[in-house]
Design a protein around this motif. Sequence first.
Motif, mmCIF file in Angstrom:
data_model
loop_
_atom_site.group_PDB
_atom_site.id
_atom_site.type_symbol
_atom_site.label_atom_id
_atom_site.label_comp_id
_atom_site.label_asym_id
_atom_site.label_seq_id
_atom_site.Cartn_x
_atom_site.Cartn_y
_atom_site.Cartn_z
ATOM 1 N N VAL A 77 0.856 -1.195 0.000
ATOM 2 C CA VAL A 77 0.000 0.000 0.000
ATOM 3 C C VAL A 77 0.883 1.234 0.000
ATOM 4 N N LEU A 114 -6.655 -3.111 7.455
ATOM 5 C CA LEU A 114 -6.426 -2.096 6.434
ATOM 6 C C LEU A 114 -7.602 -1.134 6.308
ATOM 7 N N LEU A 119 -8.203 2.662 4.414
ATOM 8 C CA LEU A 119 -8.268 2.225 3.024
ATOM 9 C C LEU A 119 -9.671 1.726 2.705
ATOM 10 N N ARG A 123 -9.486 -1.288 -2.236
ATOM 11 C CA ARG A 123 -8.034 -1.134 -2.204
ATOM 12 C C ARG A 123 -7.401 -2.065 -1.171
ATOM 13 N N SER A 124 -8.104 -2.338 -0.079
ATOM 14 C CA SER A 124 -7.578 -3.284 0.913
ATOM 15 C C SER A 124 -7.491 -4.681 0.323
ATOM 16 N N ALA A 127 -4.643 -4.844 -2.118
ATOM 17 C CA ALA A 127 -3.347 -4.909 -1.440
ATOM 18 C C ALA A 127 -3.051 -6.325 -0.962
ATOM 19 N N ASP A 194 -3.209 -0.090 -8.962
ATOM 20 C CA ASP A 194 -2.679 -0.058 -7.602
ATOM 21 C C ASP A 194 -1.241 -0.564 -7.562
ATOM 22 N N VAL A 198 2.066 1.560 -6.281
ATOM 23 C CA VAL A 198 3.010 1.096 -5.262
ATOM 24 C C VAL A 198 4.444 1.129 -5.787
#
Length: 312
Positions: A77, A114, A119, A123-124, A127, A194, A198
């Motif tokens: 993340v 998360l 988040l 998105r969690s 990740a 994503d 990162v």
Amino acid sequence: MTATESLPITPGRRLYVQLGVTLAVLVAAGGMLVAHRGTLDSGTDRLAAADREWLVLACLAAVGTWVCAAVAQQGAVVERLPRGRLVAAQFAAGAANHLLPAGAGATVVNLRFLTRCGLSMRRSATALAVKAAVGGIVRCALGVVLLLASPGTVRLSARAPQLLVLLPVAAGAVVLVVAVSGRLRRLVARAFADVRAVHRYRARACALWGGSVAFALLHAGVVVAVVHAIGLGLPASRVVMAYLVASGAAALLPTPGGLGSLDAALALALTAAGAPGPAAVSAVLGYRLLTGWLPLAPGLLVLALLARRSAL
């Protein structure tokens, strides 16, 4: 008022249900151990006489796995996560992983952590998927590197080249399925977005890949240290390869924390690497004791504490 409304599922009741599942799994595992009591007794005796210095080294490697898991999770993340709670969450996730099948316990704990850190759910989940994918890639890469560095680690059968041809075919089938499904295309596009975000940060990319490599190597290091502690003269390269193969095979079997599946796969892999049956059982018992059984009760306490403080 319905029965569901009169008996809401509170976090406390959910924890009791999870503990009940754990108890049932442990009872089933106990039945398996009783059925192989002779081999178990021999393996336990050998482990009891193991070298203490090597066992201490194995303990340190086991503790390091939780730190490496936290580093890899931070690398997945962009946002900065609270370090102390992140490490505690990985410790609690290891205990929760023994309550639900196929790593679902660890996934639930990390997903909750998360989202509590701000988040979104999407998105969690991305990740966690990125971290899991990198972990799988790392294990495969470590296996290939080990084979290239020590060609005699395993004996490849004559059909190995034919089996390798199936890999690009399977990859092509996956790409075709994703291309056909519009929903999958959108999900993959978001995941890649994503991943690119990162990897724009060098520190995050290094944490993701470095933490994943260290996590796999430290788990293998626990097995290597236990093997040396019981005086089993196996080359470290064979033990590491045995762990990589066993962990990959155990991931296909949905048992809580790999209980039973990883044990059997690791024992078979060590036996194939040249270890006698009782010695392989001793090594598996030592690995399980340090990475699963001893941390289980403290991990559940940390899990309850994090939930009480609304960190999960």
